[in-house]
Design an enzyme around this catalytic site. Structure first.
Site, PDB file in Angstrom:
ATOM      1  N   ASP A   1      -4.602   1.296  -2.114  1.00 51.43           N
ATOM      2  CA  ASP A   1      -5.201  -0.013  -1.818  1.00 51.43           C
ATOM      3  C   ASP A   1      -5.326  -0.849  -3.088  1.00 51.43           C
ATOM      4  OD1 ASP A   1      -5.433   0.470   0.863  1.00 51.43           O
ATOM      5  OD2 ASP A   1      -7.590   0.859   0.851  1.00 51.43           O
TER       6      ASP A   1
ATOM      7  N   HIS B   1       1.544   4.412  -2.893  1.00 50.48           N
ATOM      8  CA  HIS B   1       1.578   5.872  -2.772  1.00 50.48           C
ATOM      9  C   HIS B   1       2.766   6.441  -3.547  1.00 50.48           C
ATOM     10  CE1 HIS B   1      -1.727   6.628  -0.102  1.00 50.48           C
ATOM     11  NE2 HIS B   1      -1.251   5.863   0.873  1.00 50.48           N
TER      12      HIS B   1
ATOM     13  N   HIS C   1       0.839  -1.204   0.000  1.00 52.09           N
ATOM     14  CA  HIS C   1       0.000   0.000   0.000  1.00 52.09           C
ATOM     15  C   HIS C   1       0.876   1.257   0.000  1.00 52.09           C
ATOM     16  CE1 HIS C   1      -3.314   2.701   1.323  1.00 52.09           C
ATOM     17  NE2 HIS C   1      -2.350   3.259   2.041  1.00 52.09           N
ATOM     18  N   GLU C   2       1.921   1.265   0.846  1.00 48.33           N
ATOM     19  CA  GLU C   2       2.817   2.412   0.916  1.00 48.33           C
ATOM     20  C   GLU C   2       3.591   2.586  -0.392  1.00 48.33           C
ATOM     21  OE1 GLU C   2       2.699   4.530   3.320  1.00 48.33           O
ATOM     22  OE2 GLU C   2       1.312   3.327   4.502  1.00 48.33           O
TER      23      GLU C   2
ATOM     24  N   GLU D   1      -5.832   7.043  -1.043  1.00 43.14           N
ATOM     25  CA  GLU D   1      -5.834   5.803  -0.248  1.00 43.14           C
ATOM     26  C   GLU D   1      -6.490   4.666  -1.025  1.00 43.14           C
ATOM     27  OE1 GLU D   1      -4.246   5.258   2.587  1.00 43.14           O
ATOM     28  OE2 GLU D   1      -3.536   7.326   2.426  1.00 43.14           O
TER      29      GLU D   1
END
Length: 418
Positions: free
Chosen positions: A364, A286, A282-283, A360
């Site tokens: 995801d 980003h 997930h990070e 977000e």
């Protein structure tokens, strides 16, 4: 002309007072609206987050935090109103001018008194939150010594960093007048980029110990994933978050050779290795989607807009007079402007929260496509359960305050992508 000037100052005073009260009432009503939904049935998709005992505990925690929030915010707004009504800013300005005639020194002393005084008055609330509420529900791991040292370090950093930037901006104002905002914007922008690059190296070690993630199955899985998605990551660190709280987290920082992922030791303790890799994915999402760069640029742009707007009003004698100060100054104008700017700040905050929630979802989706949606879902549920999170927040509260979608929203989005 003099009567018109006084009328303008008096009108502005009441506007400032009205903004303070309106902000408090809006936030309080929104908190109360959200609290009405604490007892709503848990959505069927999330019934496995809590067992009956833990659900009851989460309800108690939410309600206690809500009541405490009302008390602490009520105290803060009453303190601000009293300071405005009884000309507190003017009194502090008089004290600061007794030490020097230099505008920069006066401003630094003025804000030093305000910040230290405010911190002393609100520390009992911070202490109660940490050592009573968080302790009661098993979250607090902070010692009294750590609490005090954190406070002192925070004040020292504010004095050095905040004071240094403020001094530079006032100096620019003295030499460039209304055009000071350009110079201030450049300084703040450079500082923001610098902190994004080196925050983990320079600031974090002042408060926490960071160690490289040891070789083993977790590191092997993380490296296998990052190689798979073409993401070079040599810096994987573990931070001793358990020093202060049982709550878990992970974050990404830096650019280029300075980029790193930091995992809280509590995260490693709470999640399975596959779930940790899903959180990391997930990070990485980003980073791959350039969310970090966008947020930095948006922050810099917002700062520029704020400084430009400040330049239009900060020198106005009416701003100082509205706070009962006869001698116009940058620091008094900054205080008045800061209060008046808060409604605009609320709007920009709404926009940034909306964009953040979109980001977000995208992160995801990236984790789902490149790793595993089910592991991310299970990690989100565990983290929510371990922090006694609110599973039934009101939609309006989410819209205004949440930088992340609710757990239910993220679950539904991930499920739709499977």
């Amino acid at each position: 002309m003099f009567k018109l000037y006084n009328l303008q100052a008096e009108t502005l005073y009441y506007i400032i007072l009205g903004v303070v009260i309106a902000d408090f009432l809006f936030d309080t009503l929104l908190d109360a609206l959200n609290a009405k939904h604490f007892d709503d049935p848990i959505p069927a998709e999330l019934t496995d987050v809590y067992d009956d005992e833990k659900y009851e505990k989460s309800q108690e925690y939410k309600k206690e935090r809500f009541k405490f929030g009302l008390l602490s915010s009520g105290f803060s707004v009453i303190l601000t109103i009293l300071f405005l009504v009884f000309e507190g800013f003017a009194a502090v300005d008089v004290i600061a001018r007794e030490f020097s005639s230099n505008p920069i020194v006066i401003a630094l002393i003025f804000f030093g008194i305000i910040i230290i005084g405010s911190d002393l008055l609100t520390t009992p609330f911070s202490w109660y939150s940490t050592f009573i509420i968080e302790e009661k529900y098993g979250f607090n791991k902070t010692s009294t010594k750590t609490f005090v040292i954190d406070k002192l370090k925070g004040l020292l950093m504010t004095m050095i960093v905040g004071g240094g930037i403020l001094a530079l901006i006032i100096w620019f104002y003295q030499i460039a007048g209304e055009d000071f905002w350009w110079y201030g914007w450049i300084v703040v922008s450079v500082f923001a980029v610098f902190m994004n690059m080196f925050y983990a190296k320079l600031i974090v070690p002042l408060f926490n110990k960071q160690t490289a993630l040891e070789s083993g199955s977790l590191r092997t899985k993380i490296e296998a994933y990052t190689q798979k998605v073409g993401f070079q990551l040599d810096n994987i660190f573990v931070i001793d978050g358990s020093k202060r709280s049982t709550k878990a987290n992970a974050y990404f920082s830096g650019f280029g050779s300075e980029k790193r992922i930091t995992l809280y030791d509590t995260l490693i303790n709470d999640l399975d290795e596959e779930e940790i890799v899903a959180v990391l994915a997930h990070e990485v999402g980003h980073y791959k989607k350039r969310h970090i760069v966008f947020n930095l640029i948006a922050s810099i742009a917002t700062t520029g807009f704020t400084l430009w707007l400040l330049s239009l009003f900060v020198g106005s004698p009416v701003l100082s007079s509205a706070l009962s100060v006869s001698d116009p100054s940058f620091h008094i104008g900054l205080i008045a402007f800061g209060i008046l700017y808060s409604p605009i700040s609320e709007v920009t905050g709404l926009v940034m929260n909306y964009i953040s929630r979109k980001f977000e979802y995208q992160a995801d989706d990236y984790a789902s496509k490149t790793y595993n949606a089910q592991y991310l879902i299970s990690s989100l549920k565990k983290l929510s359960g371990n922090t006694l999170s609110n599973l039934t927040p009101h939609k309006t509260y989410i819209f205004v305050h949440y930088s992340h979608p609710s757990l239910l929203q993220r679950f539904q989005n991930l499920k739709a992508g499977i």
